[in-house]
Design a protein around this motif. Structure first.
Motif, PDB file in Angstrom:
ATOM      1  N   ILE A 122       1.451  -1.261   0.039  1.00 38.88           N
ATOM      2  CA  ILE A 122      -0.155   0.329   0.074  1.00 38.88           C
ATOM      3  C   ILE A 122       0.306   0.962  -0.113  1.00 38.88           C
ATOM      4  CG2 ILE A 122      -2.065  -0.868   1.075  1.00 38.88           C
ATOM      5  CD1 ILE A 122      -1.026   0.437   3.895  1.00 38.88           C
ATOM      6  N   ASP A 123      -0.134   1.929  -0.710  1.00 37.65           N
ATOM      7  CA  ASP A 123       1.206   3.320  -0.876  1.00 37.65           C
ATOM      8  C   ASP A 123       0.358   4.417  -0.382  1.00 37.65           C
ATOM      9  OD1 ASP A 123       2.211   5.676  -1.412  1.00 37.65           O
ATOM     10  OD2 ASP A 123       2.724   4.789  -3.409  1.00 37.65           O
ATOM     11  N   PRO A 124       0.626   5.839   0.383  1.00 42.61           N
ATOM     12  CA  PRO A 124      -0.524   6.512   0.831  1.00 42.61           C
ATOM     13  C   PRO A 124      -0.474   7.723  -0.437  1.00 42.61           C
ATOM     14  CG  PRO A 124       1.995   7.441   2.126  1.00 42.61           C
ATOM     15  CD  PRO A 124       1.150   5.842   1.566  1.00 42.61           C
ATOM     16  N   ALA A 125       0.479   7.698  -1.186  1.00 48.82           N
ATOM     17  CA  ALA A 125       0.806   7.971  -2.495  1.00 48.82           C
ATOM     18  C   ALA A 125       0.945   9.473  -2.215  1.00 48.82           C
ATOM     19  CB  ALA A 125      -0.693   8.113  -3.579  1.00 48.82           C
ATOM     20  N   HIS A 126       1.781  10.355  -1.659  1.00 48.55           N
ATOM     21  CA  HIS A 126       2.329  11.640  -1.212  1.00 48.55           C
ATOM     22  C   HIS A 126       1.510  12.457  -2.721  1.00 48.55           C
ATOM     23  CE1 HIS A 126       3.961  10.067   1.876  1.00 48.55           C
ATOM     24  NE2 HIS A 126       3.829  11.195   2.297  1.00 48.55           N
ATOM     25  N   ASP A 127       0.932  13.433  -2.617  1.00 44.24           N
ATOM     26  CA  ASP A 127       0.868  14.965  -3.419  1.00 44.24           C
ATOM     27  C   ASP A 127      -0.562  14.255  -4.236  1.00 44.24           C
ATOM     28  OD1 ASP A 127       2.831  16.932  -3.005  1.00 44.24           O
ATOM     29  OD2 ASP A 127       3.945  16.437  -5.301  1.00 44.24           O
TER      30      ASP A 127
ATOM     31  N   LYS B 193       8.969  15.279  -4.593  1.00 45.98           N
ATOM     32  CA  LYS B 193       7.436  15.927  -4.753  1.00 45.98           C
ATOM     33  C   LYS B 193       6.938  17.284  -4.390  1.00 45.98           C
ATOM     34  CE  LYS B 193       5.601  12.021  -5.924  1.00 45.98           C
ATOM     35  NZ  LYS B 193       4.610  10.860  -5.315  1.00 45.98           N
ATOM     36  N   ASP B 194       6.051  18.157  -4.611  1.00 50.12           N
ATOM     37  CA  ASP B 194       5.504  19.785  -4.827  1.00 50.12           C
ATOM     38  C   ASP B 194       5.579  19.903  -3.046  1.00 50.12           C
ATOM     39  OD1 ASP B 194       6.037  19.939  -7.553  1.00 50.12           O
ATOM     40  OD2 ASP B 194       3.458  19.837  -7.785  1.00 50.12           O
TER      41      ASP B 194
ATOM     42  N   VAL C 293       7.353  18.917  -0.428  1.00 51.40           N
ATOM     43  CA  VAL C 293       8.589  19.406  -0.433  1.00 51.40           C
ATOM     44  C   VAL C 293       9.585  20.171  -0.771  1.00 51.40           C
ATOM     45  CG1 VAL C 293      11.249  18.786  -0.367  1.00 51.40           C
ATOM     46  CG2 VAL C 293       9.179  16.837  -0.064  1.00 51.40           C
ATOM     47  N   GLY C 294       8.764  20.704  -2.184  1.00 51.93           N
ATOM     48  CA  GLY C 294       8.890  21.853  -2.716  1.00 51.93           C
ATOM     49  C   GLY C 294       7.953  23.095  -2.177  1.00 51.93           C
ATOM     50  N   GLU C 295       7.057  22.837  -1.872  1.00 51.41           N
ATOM     51  CA  GLU C 295       6.262  24.404  -0.819  1.00 51.41           C
ATOM     52  C   GLU C 295       6.650  24.194   0.212  1.00 51.41           C
ATOM     53  OE1 GLU C 295       1.761  23.822  -1.938  1.00 51.41           O
ATOM     54  OE2 GLU C 295       2.228  23.975  -4.310  1.00 51.41           O
ATOM     55  N   THR C 296       6.651  23.534   0.999  1.00 51.70           N
ATOM     56  CA  THR C 296       6.959  23.606   2.223  1.00 51.70           C
ATOM     57  C   THR C 296       8.506  24.337   3.012  1.00 51.70           C
ATOM     58  OG1 THR C 296       6.319  21.091   3.208  1.00 51.70           O
ATOM     59  CG2 THR C 296       8.089  22.213   4.560  1.00 51.70           C
ATOM     60  N   LEU C 297       9.551  24.229   1.613  1.00 49.84           N
ATOM     61  CA  LEU C 297      10.321  24.487   1.199  1.00 49.84           C
ATOM     62  C   LEU C 297      10.989  25.937   0.421  1.00 49.84           C
ATOM     63  CD1 LEU C 297      12.942  21.758   2.443  1.00 49.84           C
ATOM     64  CD2 LEU C 297      12.267  23.419   3.892  1.00 49.84           C
ATOM     65  N   ASP C 298      10.298  25.727  -0.604  1.00 48.61           N
ATOM     66  CA  ASP C 298       9.513  26.968  -1.624  1.00 48.61           C
ATOM     67  C   ASP C 298      11.222  26.882  -2.213  1.00 48.61           C
ATOM     68  OD1 ASP C 298       9.078  29.018  -3.223  1.00 48.61           O
ATOM     69  OD2 ASP C 298       9.805  30.792  -2.173  1.00 48.61           O
ATOM     70  N   LEU C 299      11.221  25.153  -2.866  1.00 48.33           N
ATOM     71  CA  LEU C 299      12.041  25.213  -3.242  1.00 48.33           C
ATOM     72  C   LEU C 299      12.012  24.889  -4.858  1.00 48.33           C
ATOM     73  CD1 LEU C 299      14.138  23.819  -1.396  1.00 48.33           C
ATOM     74  CD2 LEU C 299      15.341  26.093  -2.029  1.00 48.33           C
ATOM     75  N   PRO C 300      12.542  24.600  -6.055  1.00 43.78           N
ATOM     76  CA  PRO C 300      12.528  24.095  -6.618  1.00 43.78           C
ATOM     77  C   PRO C 300      12.667  22.475  -7.475  1.00 43.78           C
ATOM     78  CG  PRO C 300      14.424  25.227  -7.941  1.00 43.78           C
ATOM     79  CD  PRO C 300      13.704  26.301  -5.843  1.00 43.78           C
ATOM     80  N   VAL C 301      12.028  22.074  -8.646  1.00 39.15           N
ATOM     81  CA  VAL C 301      12.136  20.928  -8.703  1.00 39.15           C
ATOM     82  C   VAL C 301      13.651  20.330  -8.198  1.00 39.15           C
ATOM     83  CG1 VAL C 301      12.191  18.633 -10.327  1.00 39.15           C
ATOM     84  CG2 VAL C 301      10.665  20.475  -9.630  1.00 39.15           C
ATOM     85  N   GLY C 302      14.951  21.065  -9.073  1.00 38.58           N
ATOM     86  CA  GLY C 302      15.883  20.439  -8.621  1.00 38.58           C
ATOM     87  C   GLY C 302      17.045  20.532  -7.326  1.00 38.58           C
ATOM     88  N   GLU C 303      16.119  21.553  -6.413  1.00 39.64           N
ATOM     89  CA  GLU C 303      16.871  22.073  -4.778  1.00 39.64           C
ATOM     90  C   GLU C 303      16.132  20.945  -3.999  1.00 39.64           C
ATOM     91  OE1 GLU C 303      17.283  26.413  -4.704  1.00 39.64           O
ATOM     92  OE2 GLU C 303      18.047  25.904  -6.931  1.00 39.64           O
TER      93      GLU C 303
END
Length: 287
Positions: A185-190, A222-223, A225-235
């Motif tokens: 099973i997978d909660p499927a983040h995002d 995942k988004d 993570v990006g939204e939590t830290l305000d970072l683009p995909v590559g960071e």
């Protein structure tokens, strides 16, 4: 319980790295770096060398985009699965698809796992897994349509919803003939979730682990993570690994990743701190 992924078995305390291999020209992360078949094959060889036990091959990006029908999806993944199966007989091959038609074709080509990122959108996928002797990944998406982004989805309790839906999906797979040892099973983040939902699922992942089913997490870049830290995909690697550590402490078993080495080190360190794994070497103060 032994975890059985197609023709492969793993002990109940094994943690597994599932490396992402995109056969798409428009992936959000690698921007088509492994669209060409030989480049995708090089990626497989690399992650095997890095220690990945599983590769997850996908022929359609999850986000909205150009319509890809089943025939096109099969053209991207079926022959490639056969090539990987021949070259790496000990590797677990997963295919990221929600379509039963594609599932049947890749199982015939040598796939061990059907990774349904869209929560049972095609009800016949469980039959395809059972017929092919494959494992199945049962995800929670809140009922969203494949390849759509969530919009103002609301849950009374997102973790309770994730448990209810994934366990129901797992039970349906078992009823269709999939081995109970081959259901994850997978909660499927995002997926079907906003950032607050994904953070809560991460924080309370232990509740999903308590169902007794092995839990897979797909956290990489995942988004949420990006939204939590305000970072683009590559960071987003550091944030991804922080979320990975939380999930490892809760007892997640399979990690779907872009960065195999860094994730393995994070998971192993957490499990050693938790007393589930001995250090690889421990001589300090002893000699």
């Amino acid at each position: 319980m032994t975890l059985r992924l197609g023709r492969h078995e793993f002990a109940d305390d094994a943690t597994l790295m599932m490396a992402i291999v995109n056969r798409t020209p428009d992936s959000f992360y690698d921007k088509g770096a492994t669209w060409a078949e030989d480049r995708a094959f090089e990626r497989v060889a690399l992650v095997v060398e890095q220690g990945a036990e599983i590769v997850d091959i996908g022929g359609i990006k999850a986000a909205p985009g150009v319509e890809i029908d089943a025939a096109e999806e099969k053209s991207r993944v079926v022959d490639f699965v056969a090539r990987v199966r021949e070259a790496f007989p000990q590797l677990v091959i997963s295919v990221d698809t929600w379509r039963a038609e594609v599932g049947r074709a890749v199982c015939a080509a040598g796939a061990d796992v059907l990774n349904d990122a869209w929560g049972g959108a095609d009800p016949e996928l469980v039959d395809a897994a059972a017929e092919g002797g494959a494992a199945i990944i049962c995800t929670h998406t809140g009922g969203v349509t494949p390849r759509t982004r969530p919009y103002r989805i609301d849950y009374d309790d997102v973790v309770a919803a994730a448990i209810h839906d994934t366990v129901a999906y797992a039970e349906r797979a078992i009823a269709a003939g999939v081995s109970p040892e081959s259901v994850v099973i997978d909660p499927a983040h995002d997926f079907g979730k906003n950032t607050f939902h994904s953070l809560e699922v991460t924080r309370r992942l232990g509740e999903m682990v308590a169902t007794g089913y092995p839990v897979l997490v797909s956290l990489s870049n995942k988004d949420f993570v990006g939204e939590t830290l305000d970072l683009p995909v590559g960071e987003r690697l550091t944030g991804t690994l922080a979320a990975t550590a939380v999930c490892a402490l809760a007892g997640a078993r399979i990690y779907r990743v872009h960065e195999v080495v860094e994730t393995r080190q994070t998971v192993d360190m957490v499990n050693t701190i938790a007393g589930r794994r001995p250090p690889r070497r421990a001589i300090r103060g002893l000699q």
